[in-house]
Design a protein around this motif. Structure first.
Motif, PDB file in Angstrom:
ATOM      1  N   TYR A 158       0.832  -1.200   0.000  1.00  0.00           N
ATOM      2  CA  TYR A 158       0.000   0.000   0.000  1.00  0.00           C
ATOM      3  C   TYR A 158       0.868   1.251   0.000  1.00  0.00           C
ATOM      4  CZ  TYR A 158      -3.653  -3.337   1.061  1.00  0.00           C
ATOM      5  OH  TYR A 158      -4.516  -4.408   0.995  1.00  0.00           O
ATOM      6  N   TRP A 159       0.325   2.341  -0.529  1.00  0.00           N
ATOM      7  CA  TRP A 159       1.107   3.580  -0.579  1.00  0.00           C
ATOM      8  C   TRP A 159       0.179   4.783  -0.494  1.00  0.00           C
ATOM      9  CZ3 TRP A 159       1.680   7.405  -4.652  1.00  0.00           C
ATOM     10  CH2 TRP A 159       0.811   7.204  -5.733  1.00  0.00           C
ATOM     11  N   ILE A 160       0.811   5.930  -0.188  1.00  0.00           N
ATOM     12  CA  ILE A 160       0.125   7.219  -0.187  1.00  0.00           C
ATOM     13  C   ILE A 160       0.983   8.240  -0.933  1.00  0.00           C
ATOM     14  CG2 ILE A 160      -1.194   6.865   1.935  1.00  0.00           C
ATOM     15  CD1 ILE A 160       1.024   8.498   3.392  1.00  0.00           C
ATOM     16  N   TYR A 161       0.351   9.317  -1.348  1.00  0.00           N
ATOM     17  CA  TYR A 161       1.070  10.404  -1.998  1.00  0.00           C
ATOM     18  C   TYR A 161       1.907  11.187  -0.990  1.00  0.00           C
ATOM     19  CZ  TYR A 161      -1.539  10.207  -6.432  1.00  0.00           C
ATOM     20  OH  TYR A 161      -2.071   9.837  -7.634  1.00  0.00           O
ATOM     21  N   GLY A 162       3.115  11.594  -1.402  1.00  0.00           N
ATOM     22  CA  GLY A 162       3.895  12.606  -0.715  1.00  0.00           C
ATOM     23  C   GLY A 162       3.846  13.881  -1.526  1.00  0.00           C
ATOM     24  N   ASP A 222       1.634  -3.179  -8.539  1.00  0.00           N
ATOM     25  CA  ASP A 222       0.726  -3.848  -7.598  1.00  0.00           C
ATOM     26  C   ASP A 222       0.681  -3.200  -6.221  1.00  0.00           C
ATOM     27  OD1 ASP A 222      -0.227  -5.638  -9.442  1.00  0.00           O
ATOM     28  OD2 ASP A 222       1.165  -7.236  -8.884  1.00  0.00           O
ATOM     29  N   PHE A 223       0.940  -1.901  -6.156  1.00  0.00           N
ATOM     30  CA  PHE A 223       0.723  -1.145  -4.928  1.00  0.00           C
ATOM     31  C   PHE A 223      -0.681  -0.535  -4.984  1.00  0.00           C
ATOM     32  CE2 PHE A 223       5.193  -1.471  -4.173  1.00  0.00           C
ATOM     33  CZ  PHE A 223       5.409  -1.128  -2.848  1.00  0.00           C
ATOM     34  N   LYS A 224      -1.398  -0.622  -3.879  1.00  0.00           N
ATOM     35  CA  LYS A 224      -2.734  -0.041  -3.799  1.00  0.00           C
ATOM     36  C   LYS A 224      -2.658   1.320  -3.127  1.00  0.00           C
ATOM     37  CE  LYS A 224      -7.417  -0.736  -2.003  1.00  0.00           C
ATOM     38  NZ  LYS A 224      -8.338  -1.623  -1.243  1.00  0.00           N
ATOM     39  N   LEU A 225      -3.229   2.329  -3.789  1.00  0.00           N
ATOM     40  CA  LEU A 225      -3.230   3.689  -3.261  1.00  0.00           C
ATOM     41  C   LEU A 225      -4.325   3.845  -2.210  1.00  0.00           C
ATOM     42  CD1 LEU A 225      -2.372   6.700  -3.354  1.00  0.00           C
ATOM     43  CD2 LEU A 225      -4.013   6.988  -5.235  1.00  0.00           C
ATOM     44  N   LEU A 226      -3.944   4.393  -1.051  1.00  0.00           N
ATOM     45  CA  LEU A 226      -4.906   4.758  -0.017  1.00  0.00           C
ATOM     46  C   LEU A 226      -5.000   6.283   0.006  1.00  0.00           C
ATOM     47  CD1 LEU A 226      -3.933   2.248   2.827  1.00  0.00           C
ATOM     48  CD2 LEU A 226      -5.868   2.103   1.227  1.00  0.00           C
ATOM     49  N   LYS A 227      -5.890   6.804  -0.799  1.00  0.00           N
ATOM     50  CA  LYS A 227      -6.079   8.248  -0.914  1.00  0.00           C
ATOM     51  C   LYS A 227      -7.440   8.591  -0.328  1.00  0.00           C
ATOM     52  CE  LYS A 227      -6.465  11.996  -4.302  1.00  0.00           C
ATOM     53  NZ  LYS A 227      -6.550  12.321  -5.761  1.00  0.00           N
ATOM     54  N   ASN A 228      -7.424   9.061   0.916  1.00  0.00           N
ATOM     55  CA  ASN A 228      -8.663   9.327   1.635  1.00  0.00           C
ATOM     56  C   ASN A 228      -9.573   8.102   1.615  1.00  0.00           C
ATOM     57  OD1 ASN A 228      -7.762  11.987   2.045  1.00  0.00           O
ATOM     58  ND2 ASN A 228      -8.731  12.696   0.162  1.00  0.00           N
ATOM     59  N   SER A 229      -8.945   6.954   1.871  1.00  0.00           N
ATOM     60  CA  SER A 229      -9.678   5.690   1.849  1.00  0.00           C
ATOM     61  C   SER A 229      -9.029   4.720   2.824  1.00  0.00           C
ATOM     62  CB  SER A 229      -9.670   5.096   0.435  1.00  0.00           C
ATOM     63  OG  SER A 229      -8.344   4.813   0.011  1.00  0.00           O
ATOM     64  N   HIS A 230      -9.661   3.573   3.006  1.00  0.00           N
ATOM     65  CA  HIS A 230      -9.092   2.561   3.887  1.00  0.00           C
ATOM     66  C   HIS A 230      -9.303   1.174   3.305  1.00  0.00           C
ATOM     67  CE1 HIS A 230     -13.318   2.265   5.294  1.00  0.00           C
ATOM     68  NE2 HIS A 230     -13.000   1.010   5.608  1.00  0.00           N
ATOM     69  N   THR A 231      -8.578   0.239   3.829  1.00  0.00           N
ATOM     70  CA  THR A 231      -8.727  -1.160   3.452  1.00  0.00           C
ATOM     71  C   THR A 231      -8.771  -1.993   4.722  1.00  0.00           C
ATOM     72  OG1 THR A 231      -7.860  -2.930   2.027  1.00  0.00           O
ATOM     73  CG2 THR A 231      -6.254  -1.658   3.287  1.00  0.00           C
ATOM     74  N   VAL A 232      -9.442  -3.110   4.648  1.00  0.00           N
ATOM     75  CA  VAL A 232      -9.535  -4.031   5.777  1.00  0.00           C
ATOM     76  C   VAL A 232      -8.641  -5.230   5.493  1.00  0.00           C
ATOM     77  CG1 VAL A 232     -11.047  -5.510   7.156  1.00  0.00           C
ATOM     78  CG2 VAL A 232     -11.885  -3.301   6.318  1.00  0.00           C
TER      79      VAL A 232
END
Length: 284
Positions: free
Chosen positions: A122-126, A146-156
């Motif tokens: 998983y990754w986020i923007y800098g 295959d990195f999933k972006l967490l942009k104002n979101s979440h994963t379980v």
């Protein structure tokens, strides 16, 4: 911090290093930036269930590839991370230093893709990912790897019907962070980890049902002097600079990663590059 202020303070740190001697300057430019450390942390909580006991998370941040940090060096980093056999990998922003000037190639995608984690990447923007017209370029590269972006979101994340939450916000400086949106429909009773590039966001995060915040951005100051500490840090990394902090009467634990690469000026002093390893422990 604007560019002029950053360069002014960075130049001051350069003069400080030169004042300490030519050998110190050489060490800060050529040696310490290559001395990668692994920062091991145990995170214990009653909210961590038995199925997540010994669950290993690896965080790397602020590679700033292209500015005195090469793909050859990045390959060594990836080999070290894979050797640790993580359950989950998170990248907390600033992949390349100048996205609009970087010579993008499939080599970077292949290296990122080669990172292995049982429960995903998983990754986020800098701020550097958004800056320089790089927002969509970086997103495309990370998706192909295959990195999933967490942009104002979440994963379980689920292990044998037991769950924890990983949430992420958009970059504070150049994006549009929205923690309410990130946690929408998330179960507040579950152990929750927030990815936020800028560490000072923790003063906002502590007001939400978040247990851990993982950040980068500060580079630990890049240059730290005995008895003085860091000489400068960028905006939104001025209060929380390096290491672990507890906020709100131990309600939130913040971990600030000093990053891998350098920016603006290519040296580190008493501030080695690092990756963070977090091992979860179920607390009775």
């Amino acid at each position: 911090m604007n560019r002029r202020s950053f360069l002014k303070k960075a130049f001051g740190s350069l003069l400080a290093l030169v004042g300490l001697g030519g050998g110190t300057y050489y060490y800060a430019r050529e040696i310490e930036p290559t001395l990668l450390e692994i920062n091991n942390n145990i995170i214990a909580s009653k909210k961590i269930t038995s199925k997540f006991n010994n669950f290993k998370i690896i965080q790397f941040s602020d590679t700033h590839i292209g500015f005195h940090y090469s793909l050859k060096q990045f390959k060594k980093l990836i080999d070290k991370i894979n050797a640790m056999k993580p359950d989950l990998i998170v990248f907390t922003g600033d992949l390349v230093d100048e996205p609009n000037n970087y010579n993008w190639s499939n080599d970077l995608i292949k290296l990122l893709h080669s990172l292995e984690a049982t429960h995903g990447k998983y990754w986020i923007y800098g701020n550097h990912d958004h800056g320089g017209y790089g927002t969509n370029i970086v997103k495309d590269v990370m998706e192909q790897a295959d990195f999933k972006l967490l942009k104002n979101s979440h994963t379980v994340i689920e292990v044998e019907n037991e769950q924890i939450i990983f949430a992420g916000i958009d970059d504070v400086m150049l994006g549009n962070p929205d923690l309410n949106m990130a946690l929408q429909h998330a179960n507040p009773d579950l152990f929750t980890v927030l990815l936020a590039h800028e560490p000072d966001f923790a003063d906002t995060a502590v007001k939400f049902p978040i247990d851990i915040q993982l950040s980068g951005h500060s580079h630990g100051g890049q240059v730290r002097l005995p008895f003085i500490g860091h000489l400068y840090t960028p905006s939104f990394a001025e209060k929380y600079v390096q290491g672990k902090y507890t906020i709100g009467n131990d309600k939130l634990a913040l971990y600030v990663n000093s990053g891998i690469g350098t920016t603006r000026l290519p040296y580190r002093f008493l501030c080695k590059p690092e990756i963070h390893s977090y091992t979860l422990r179920a607390k009775q």
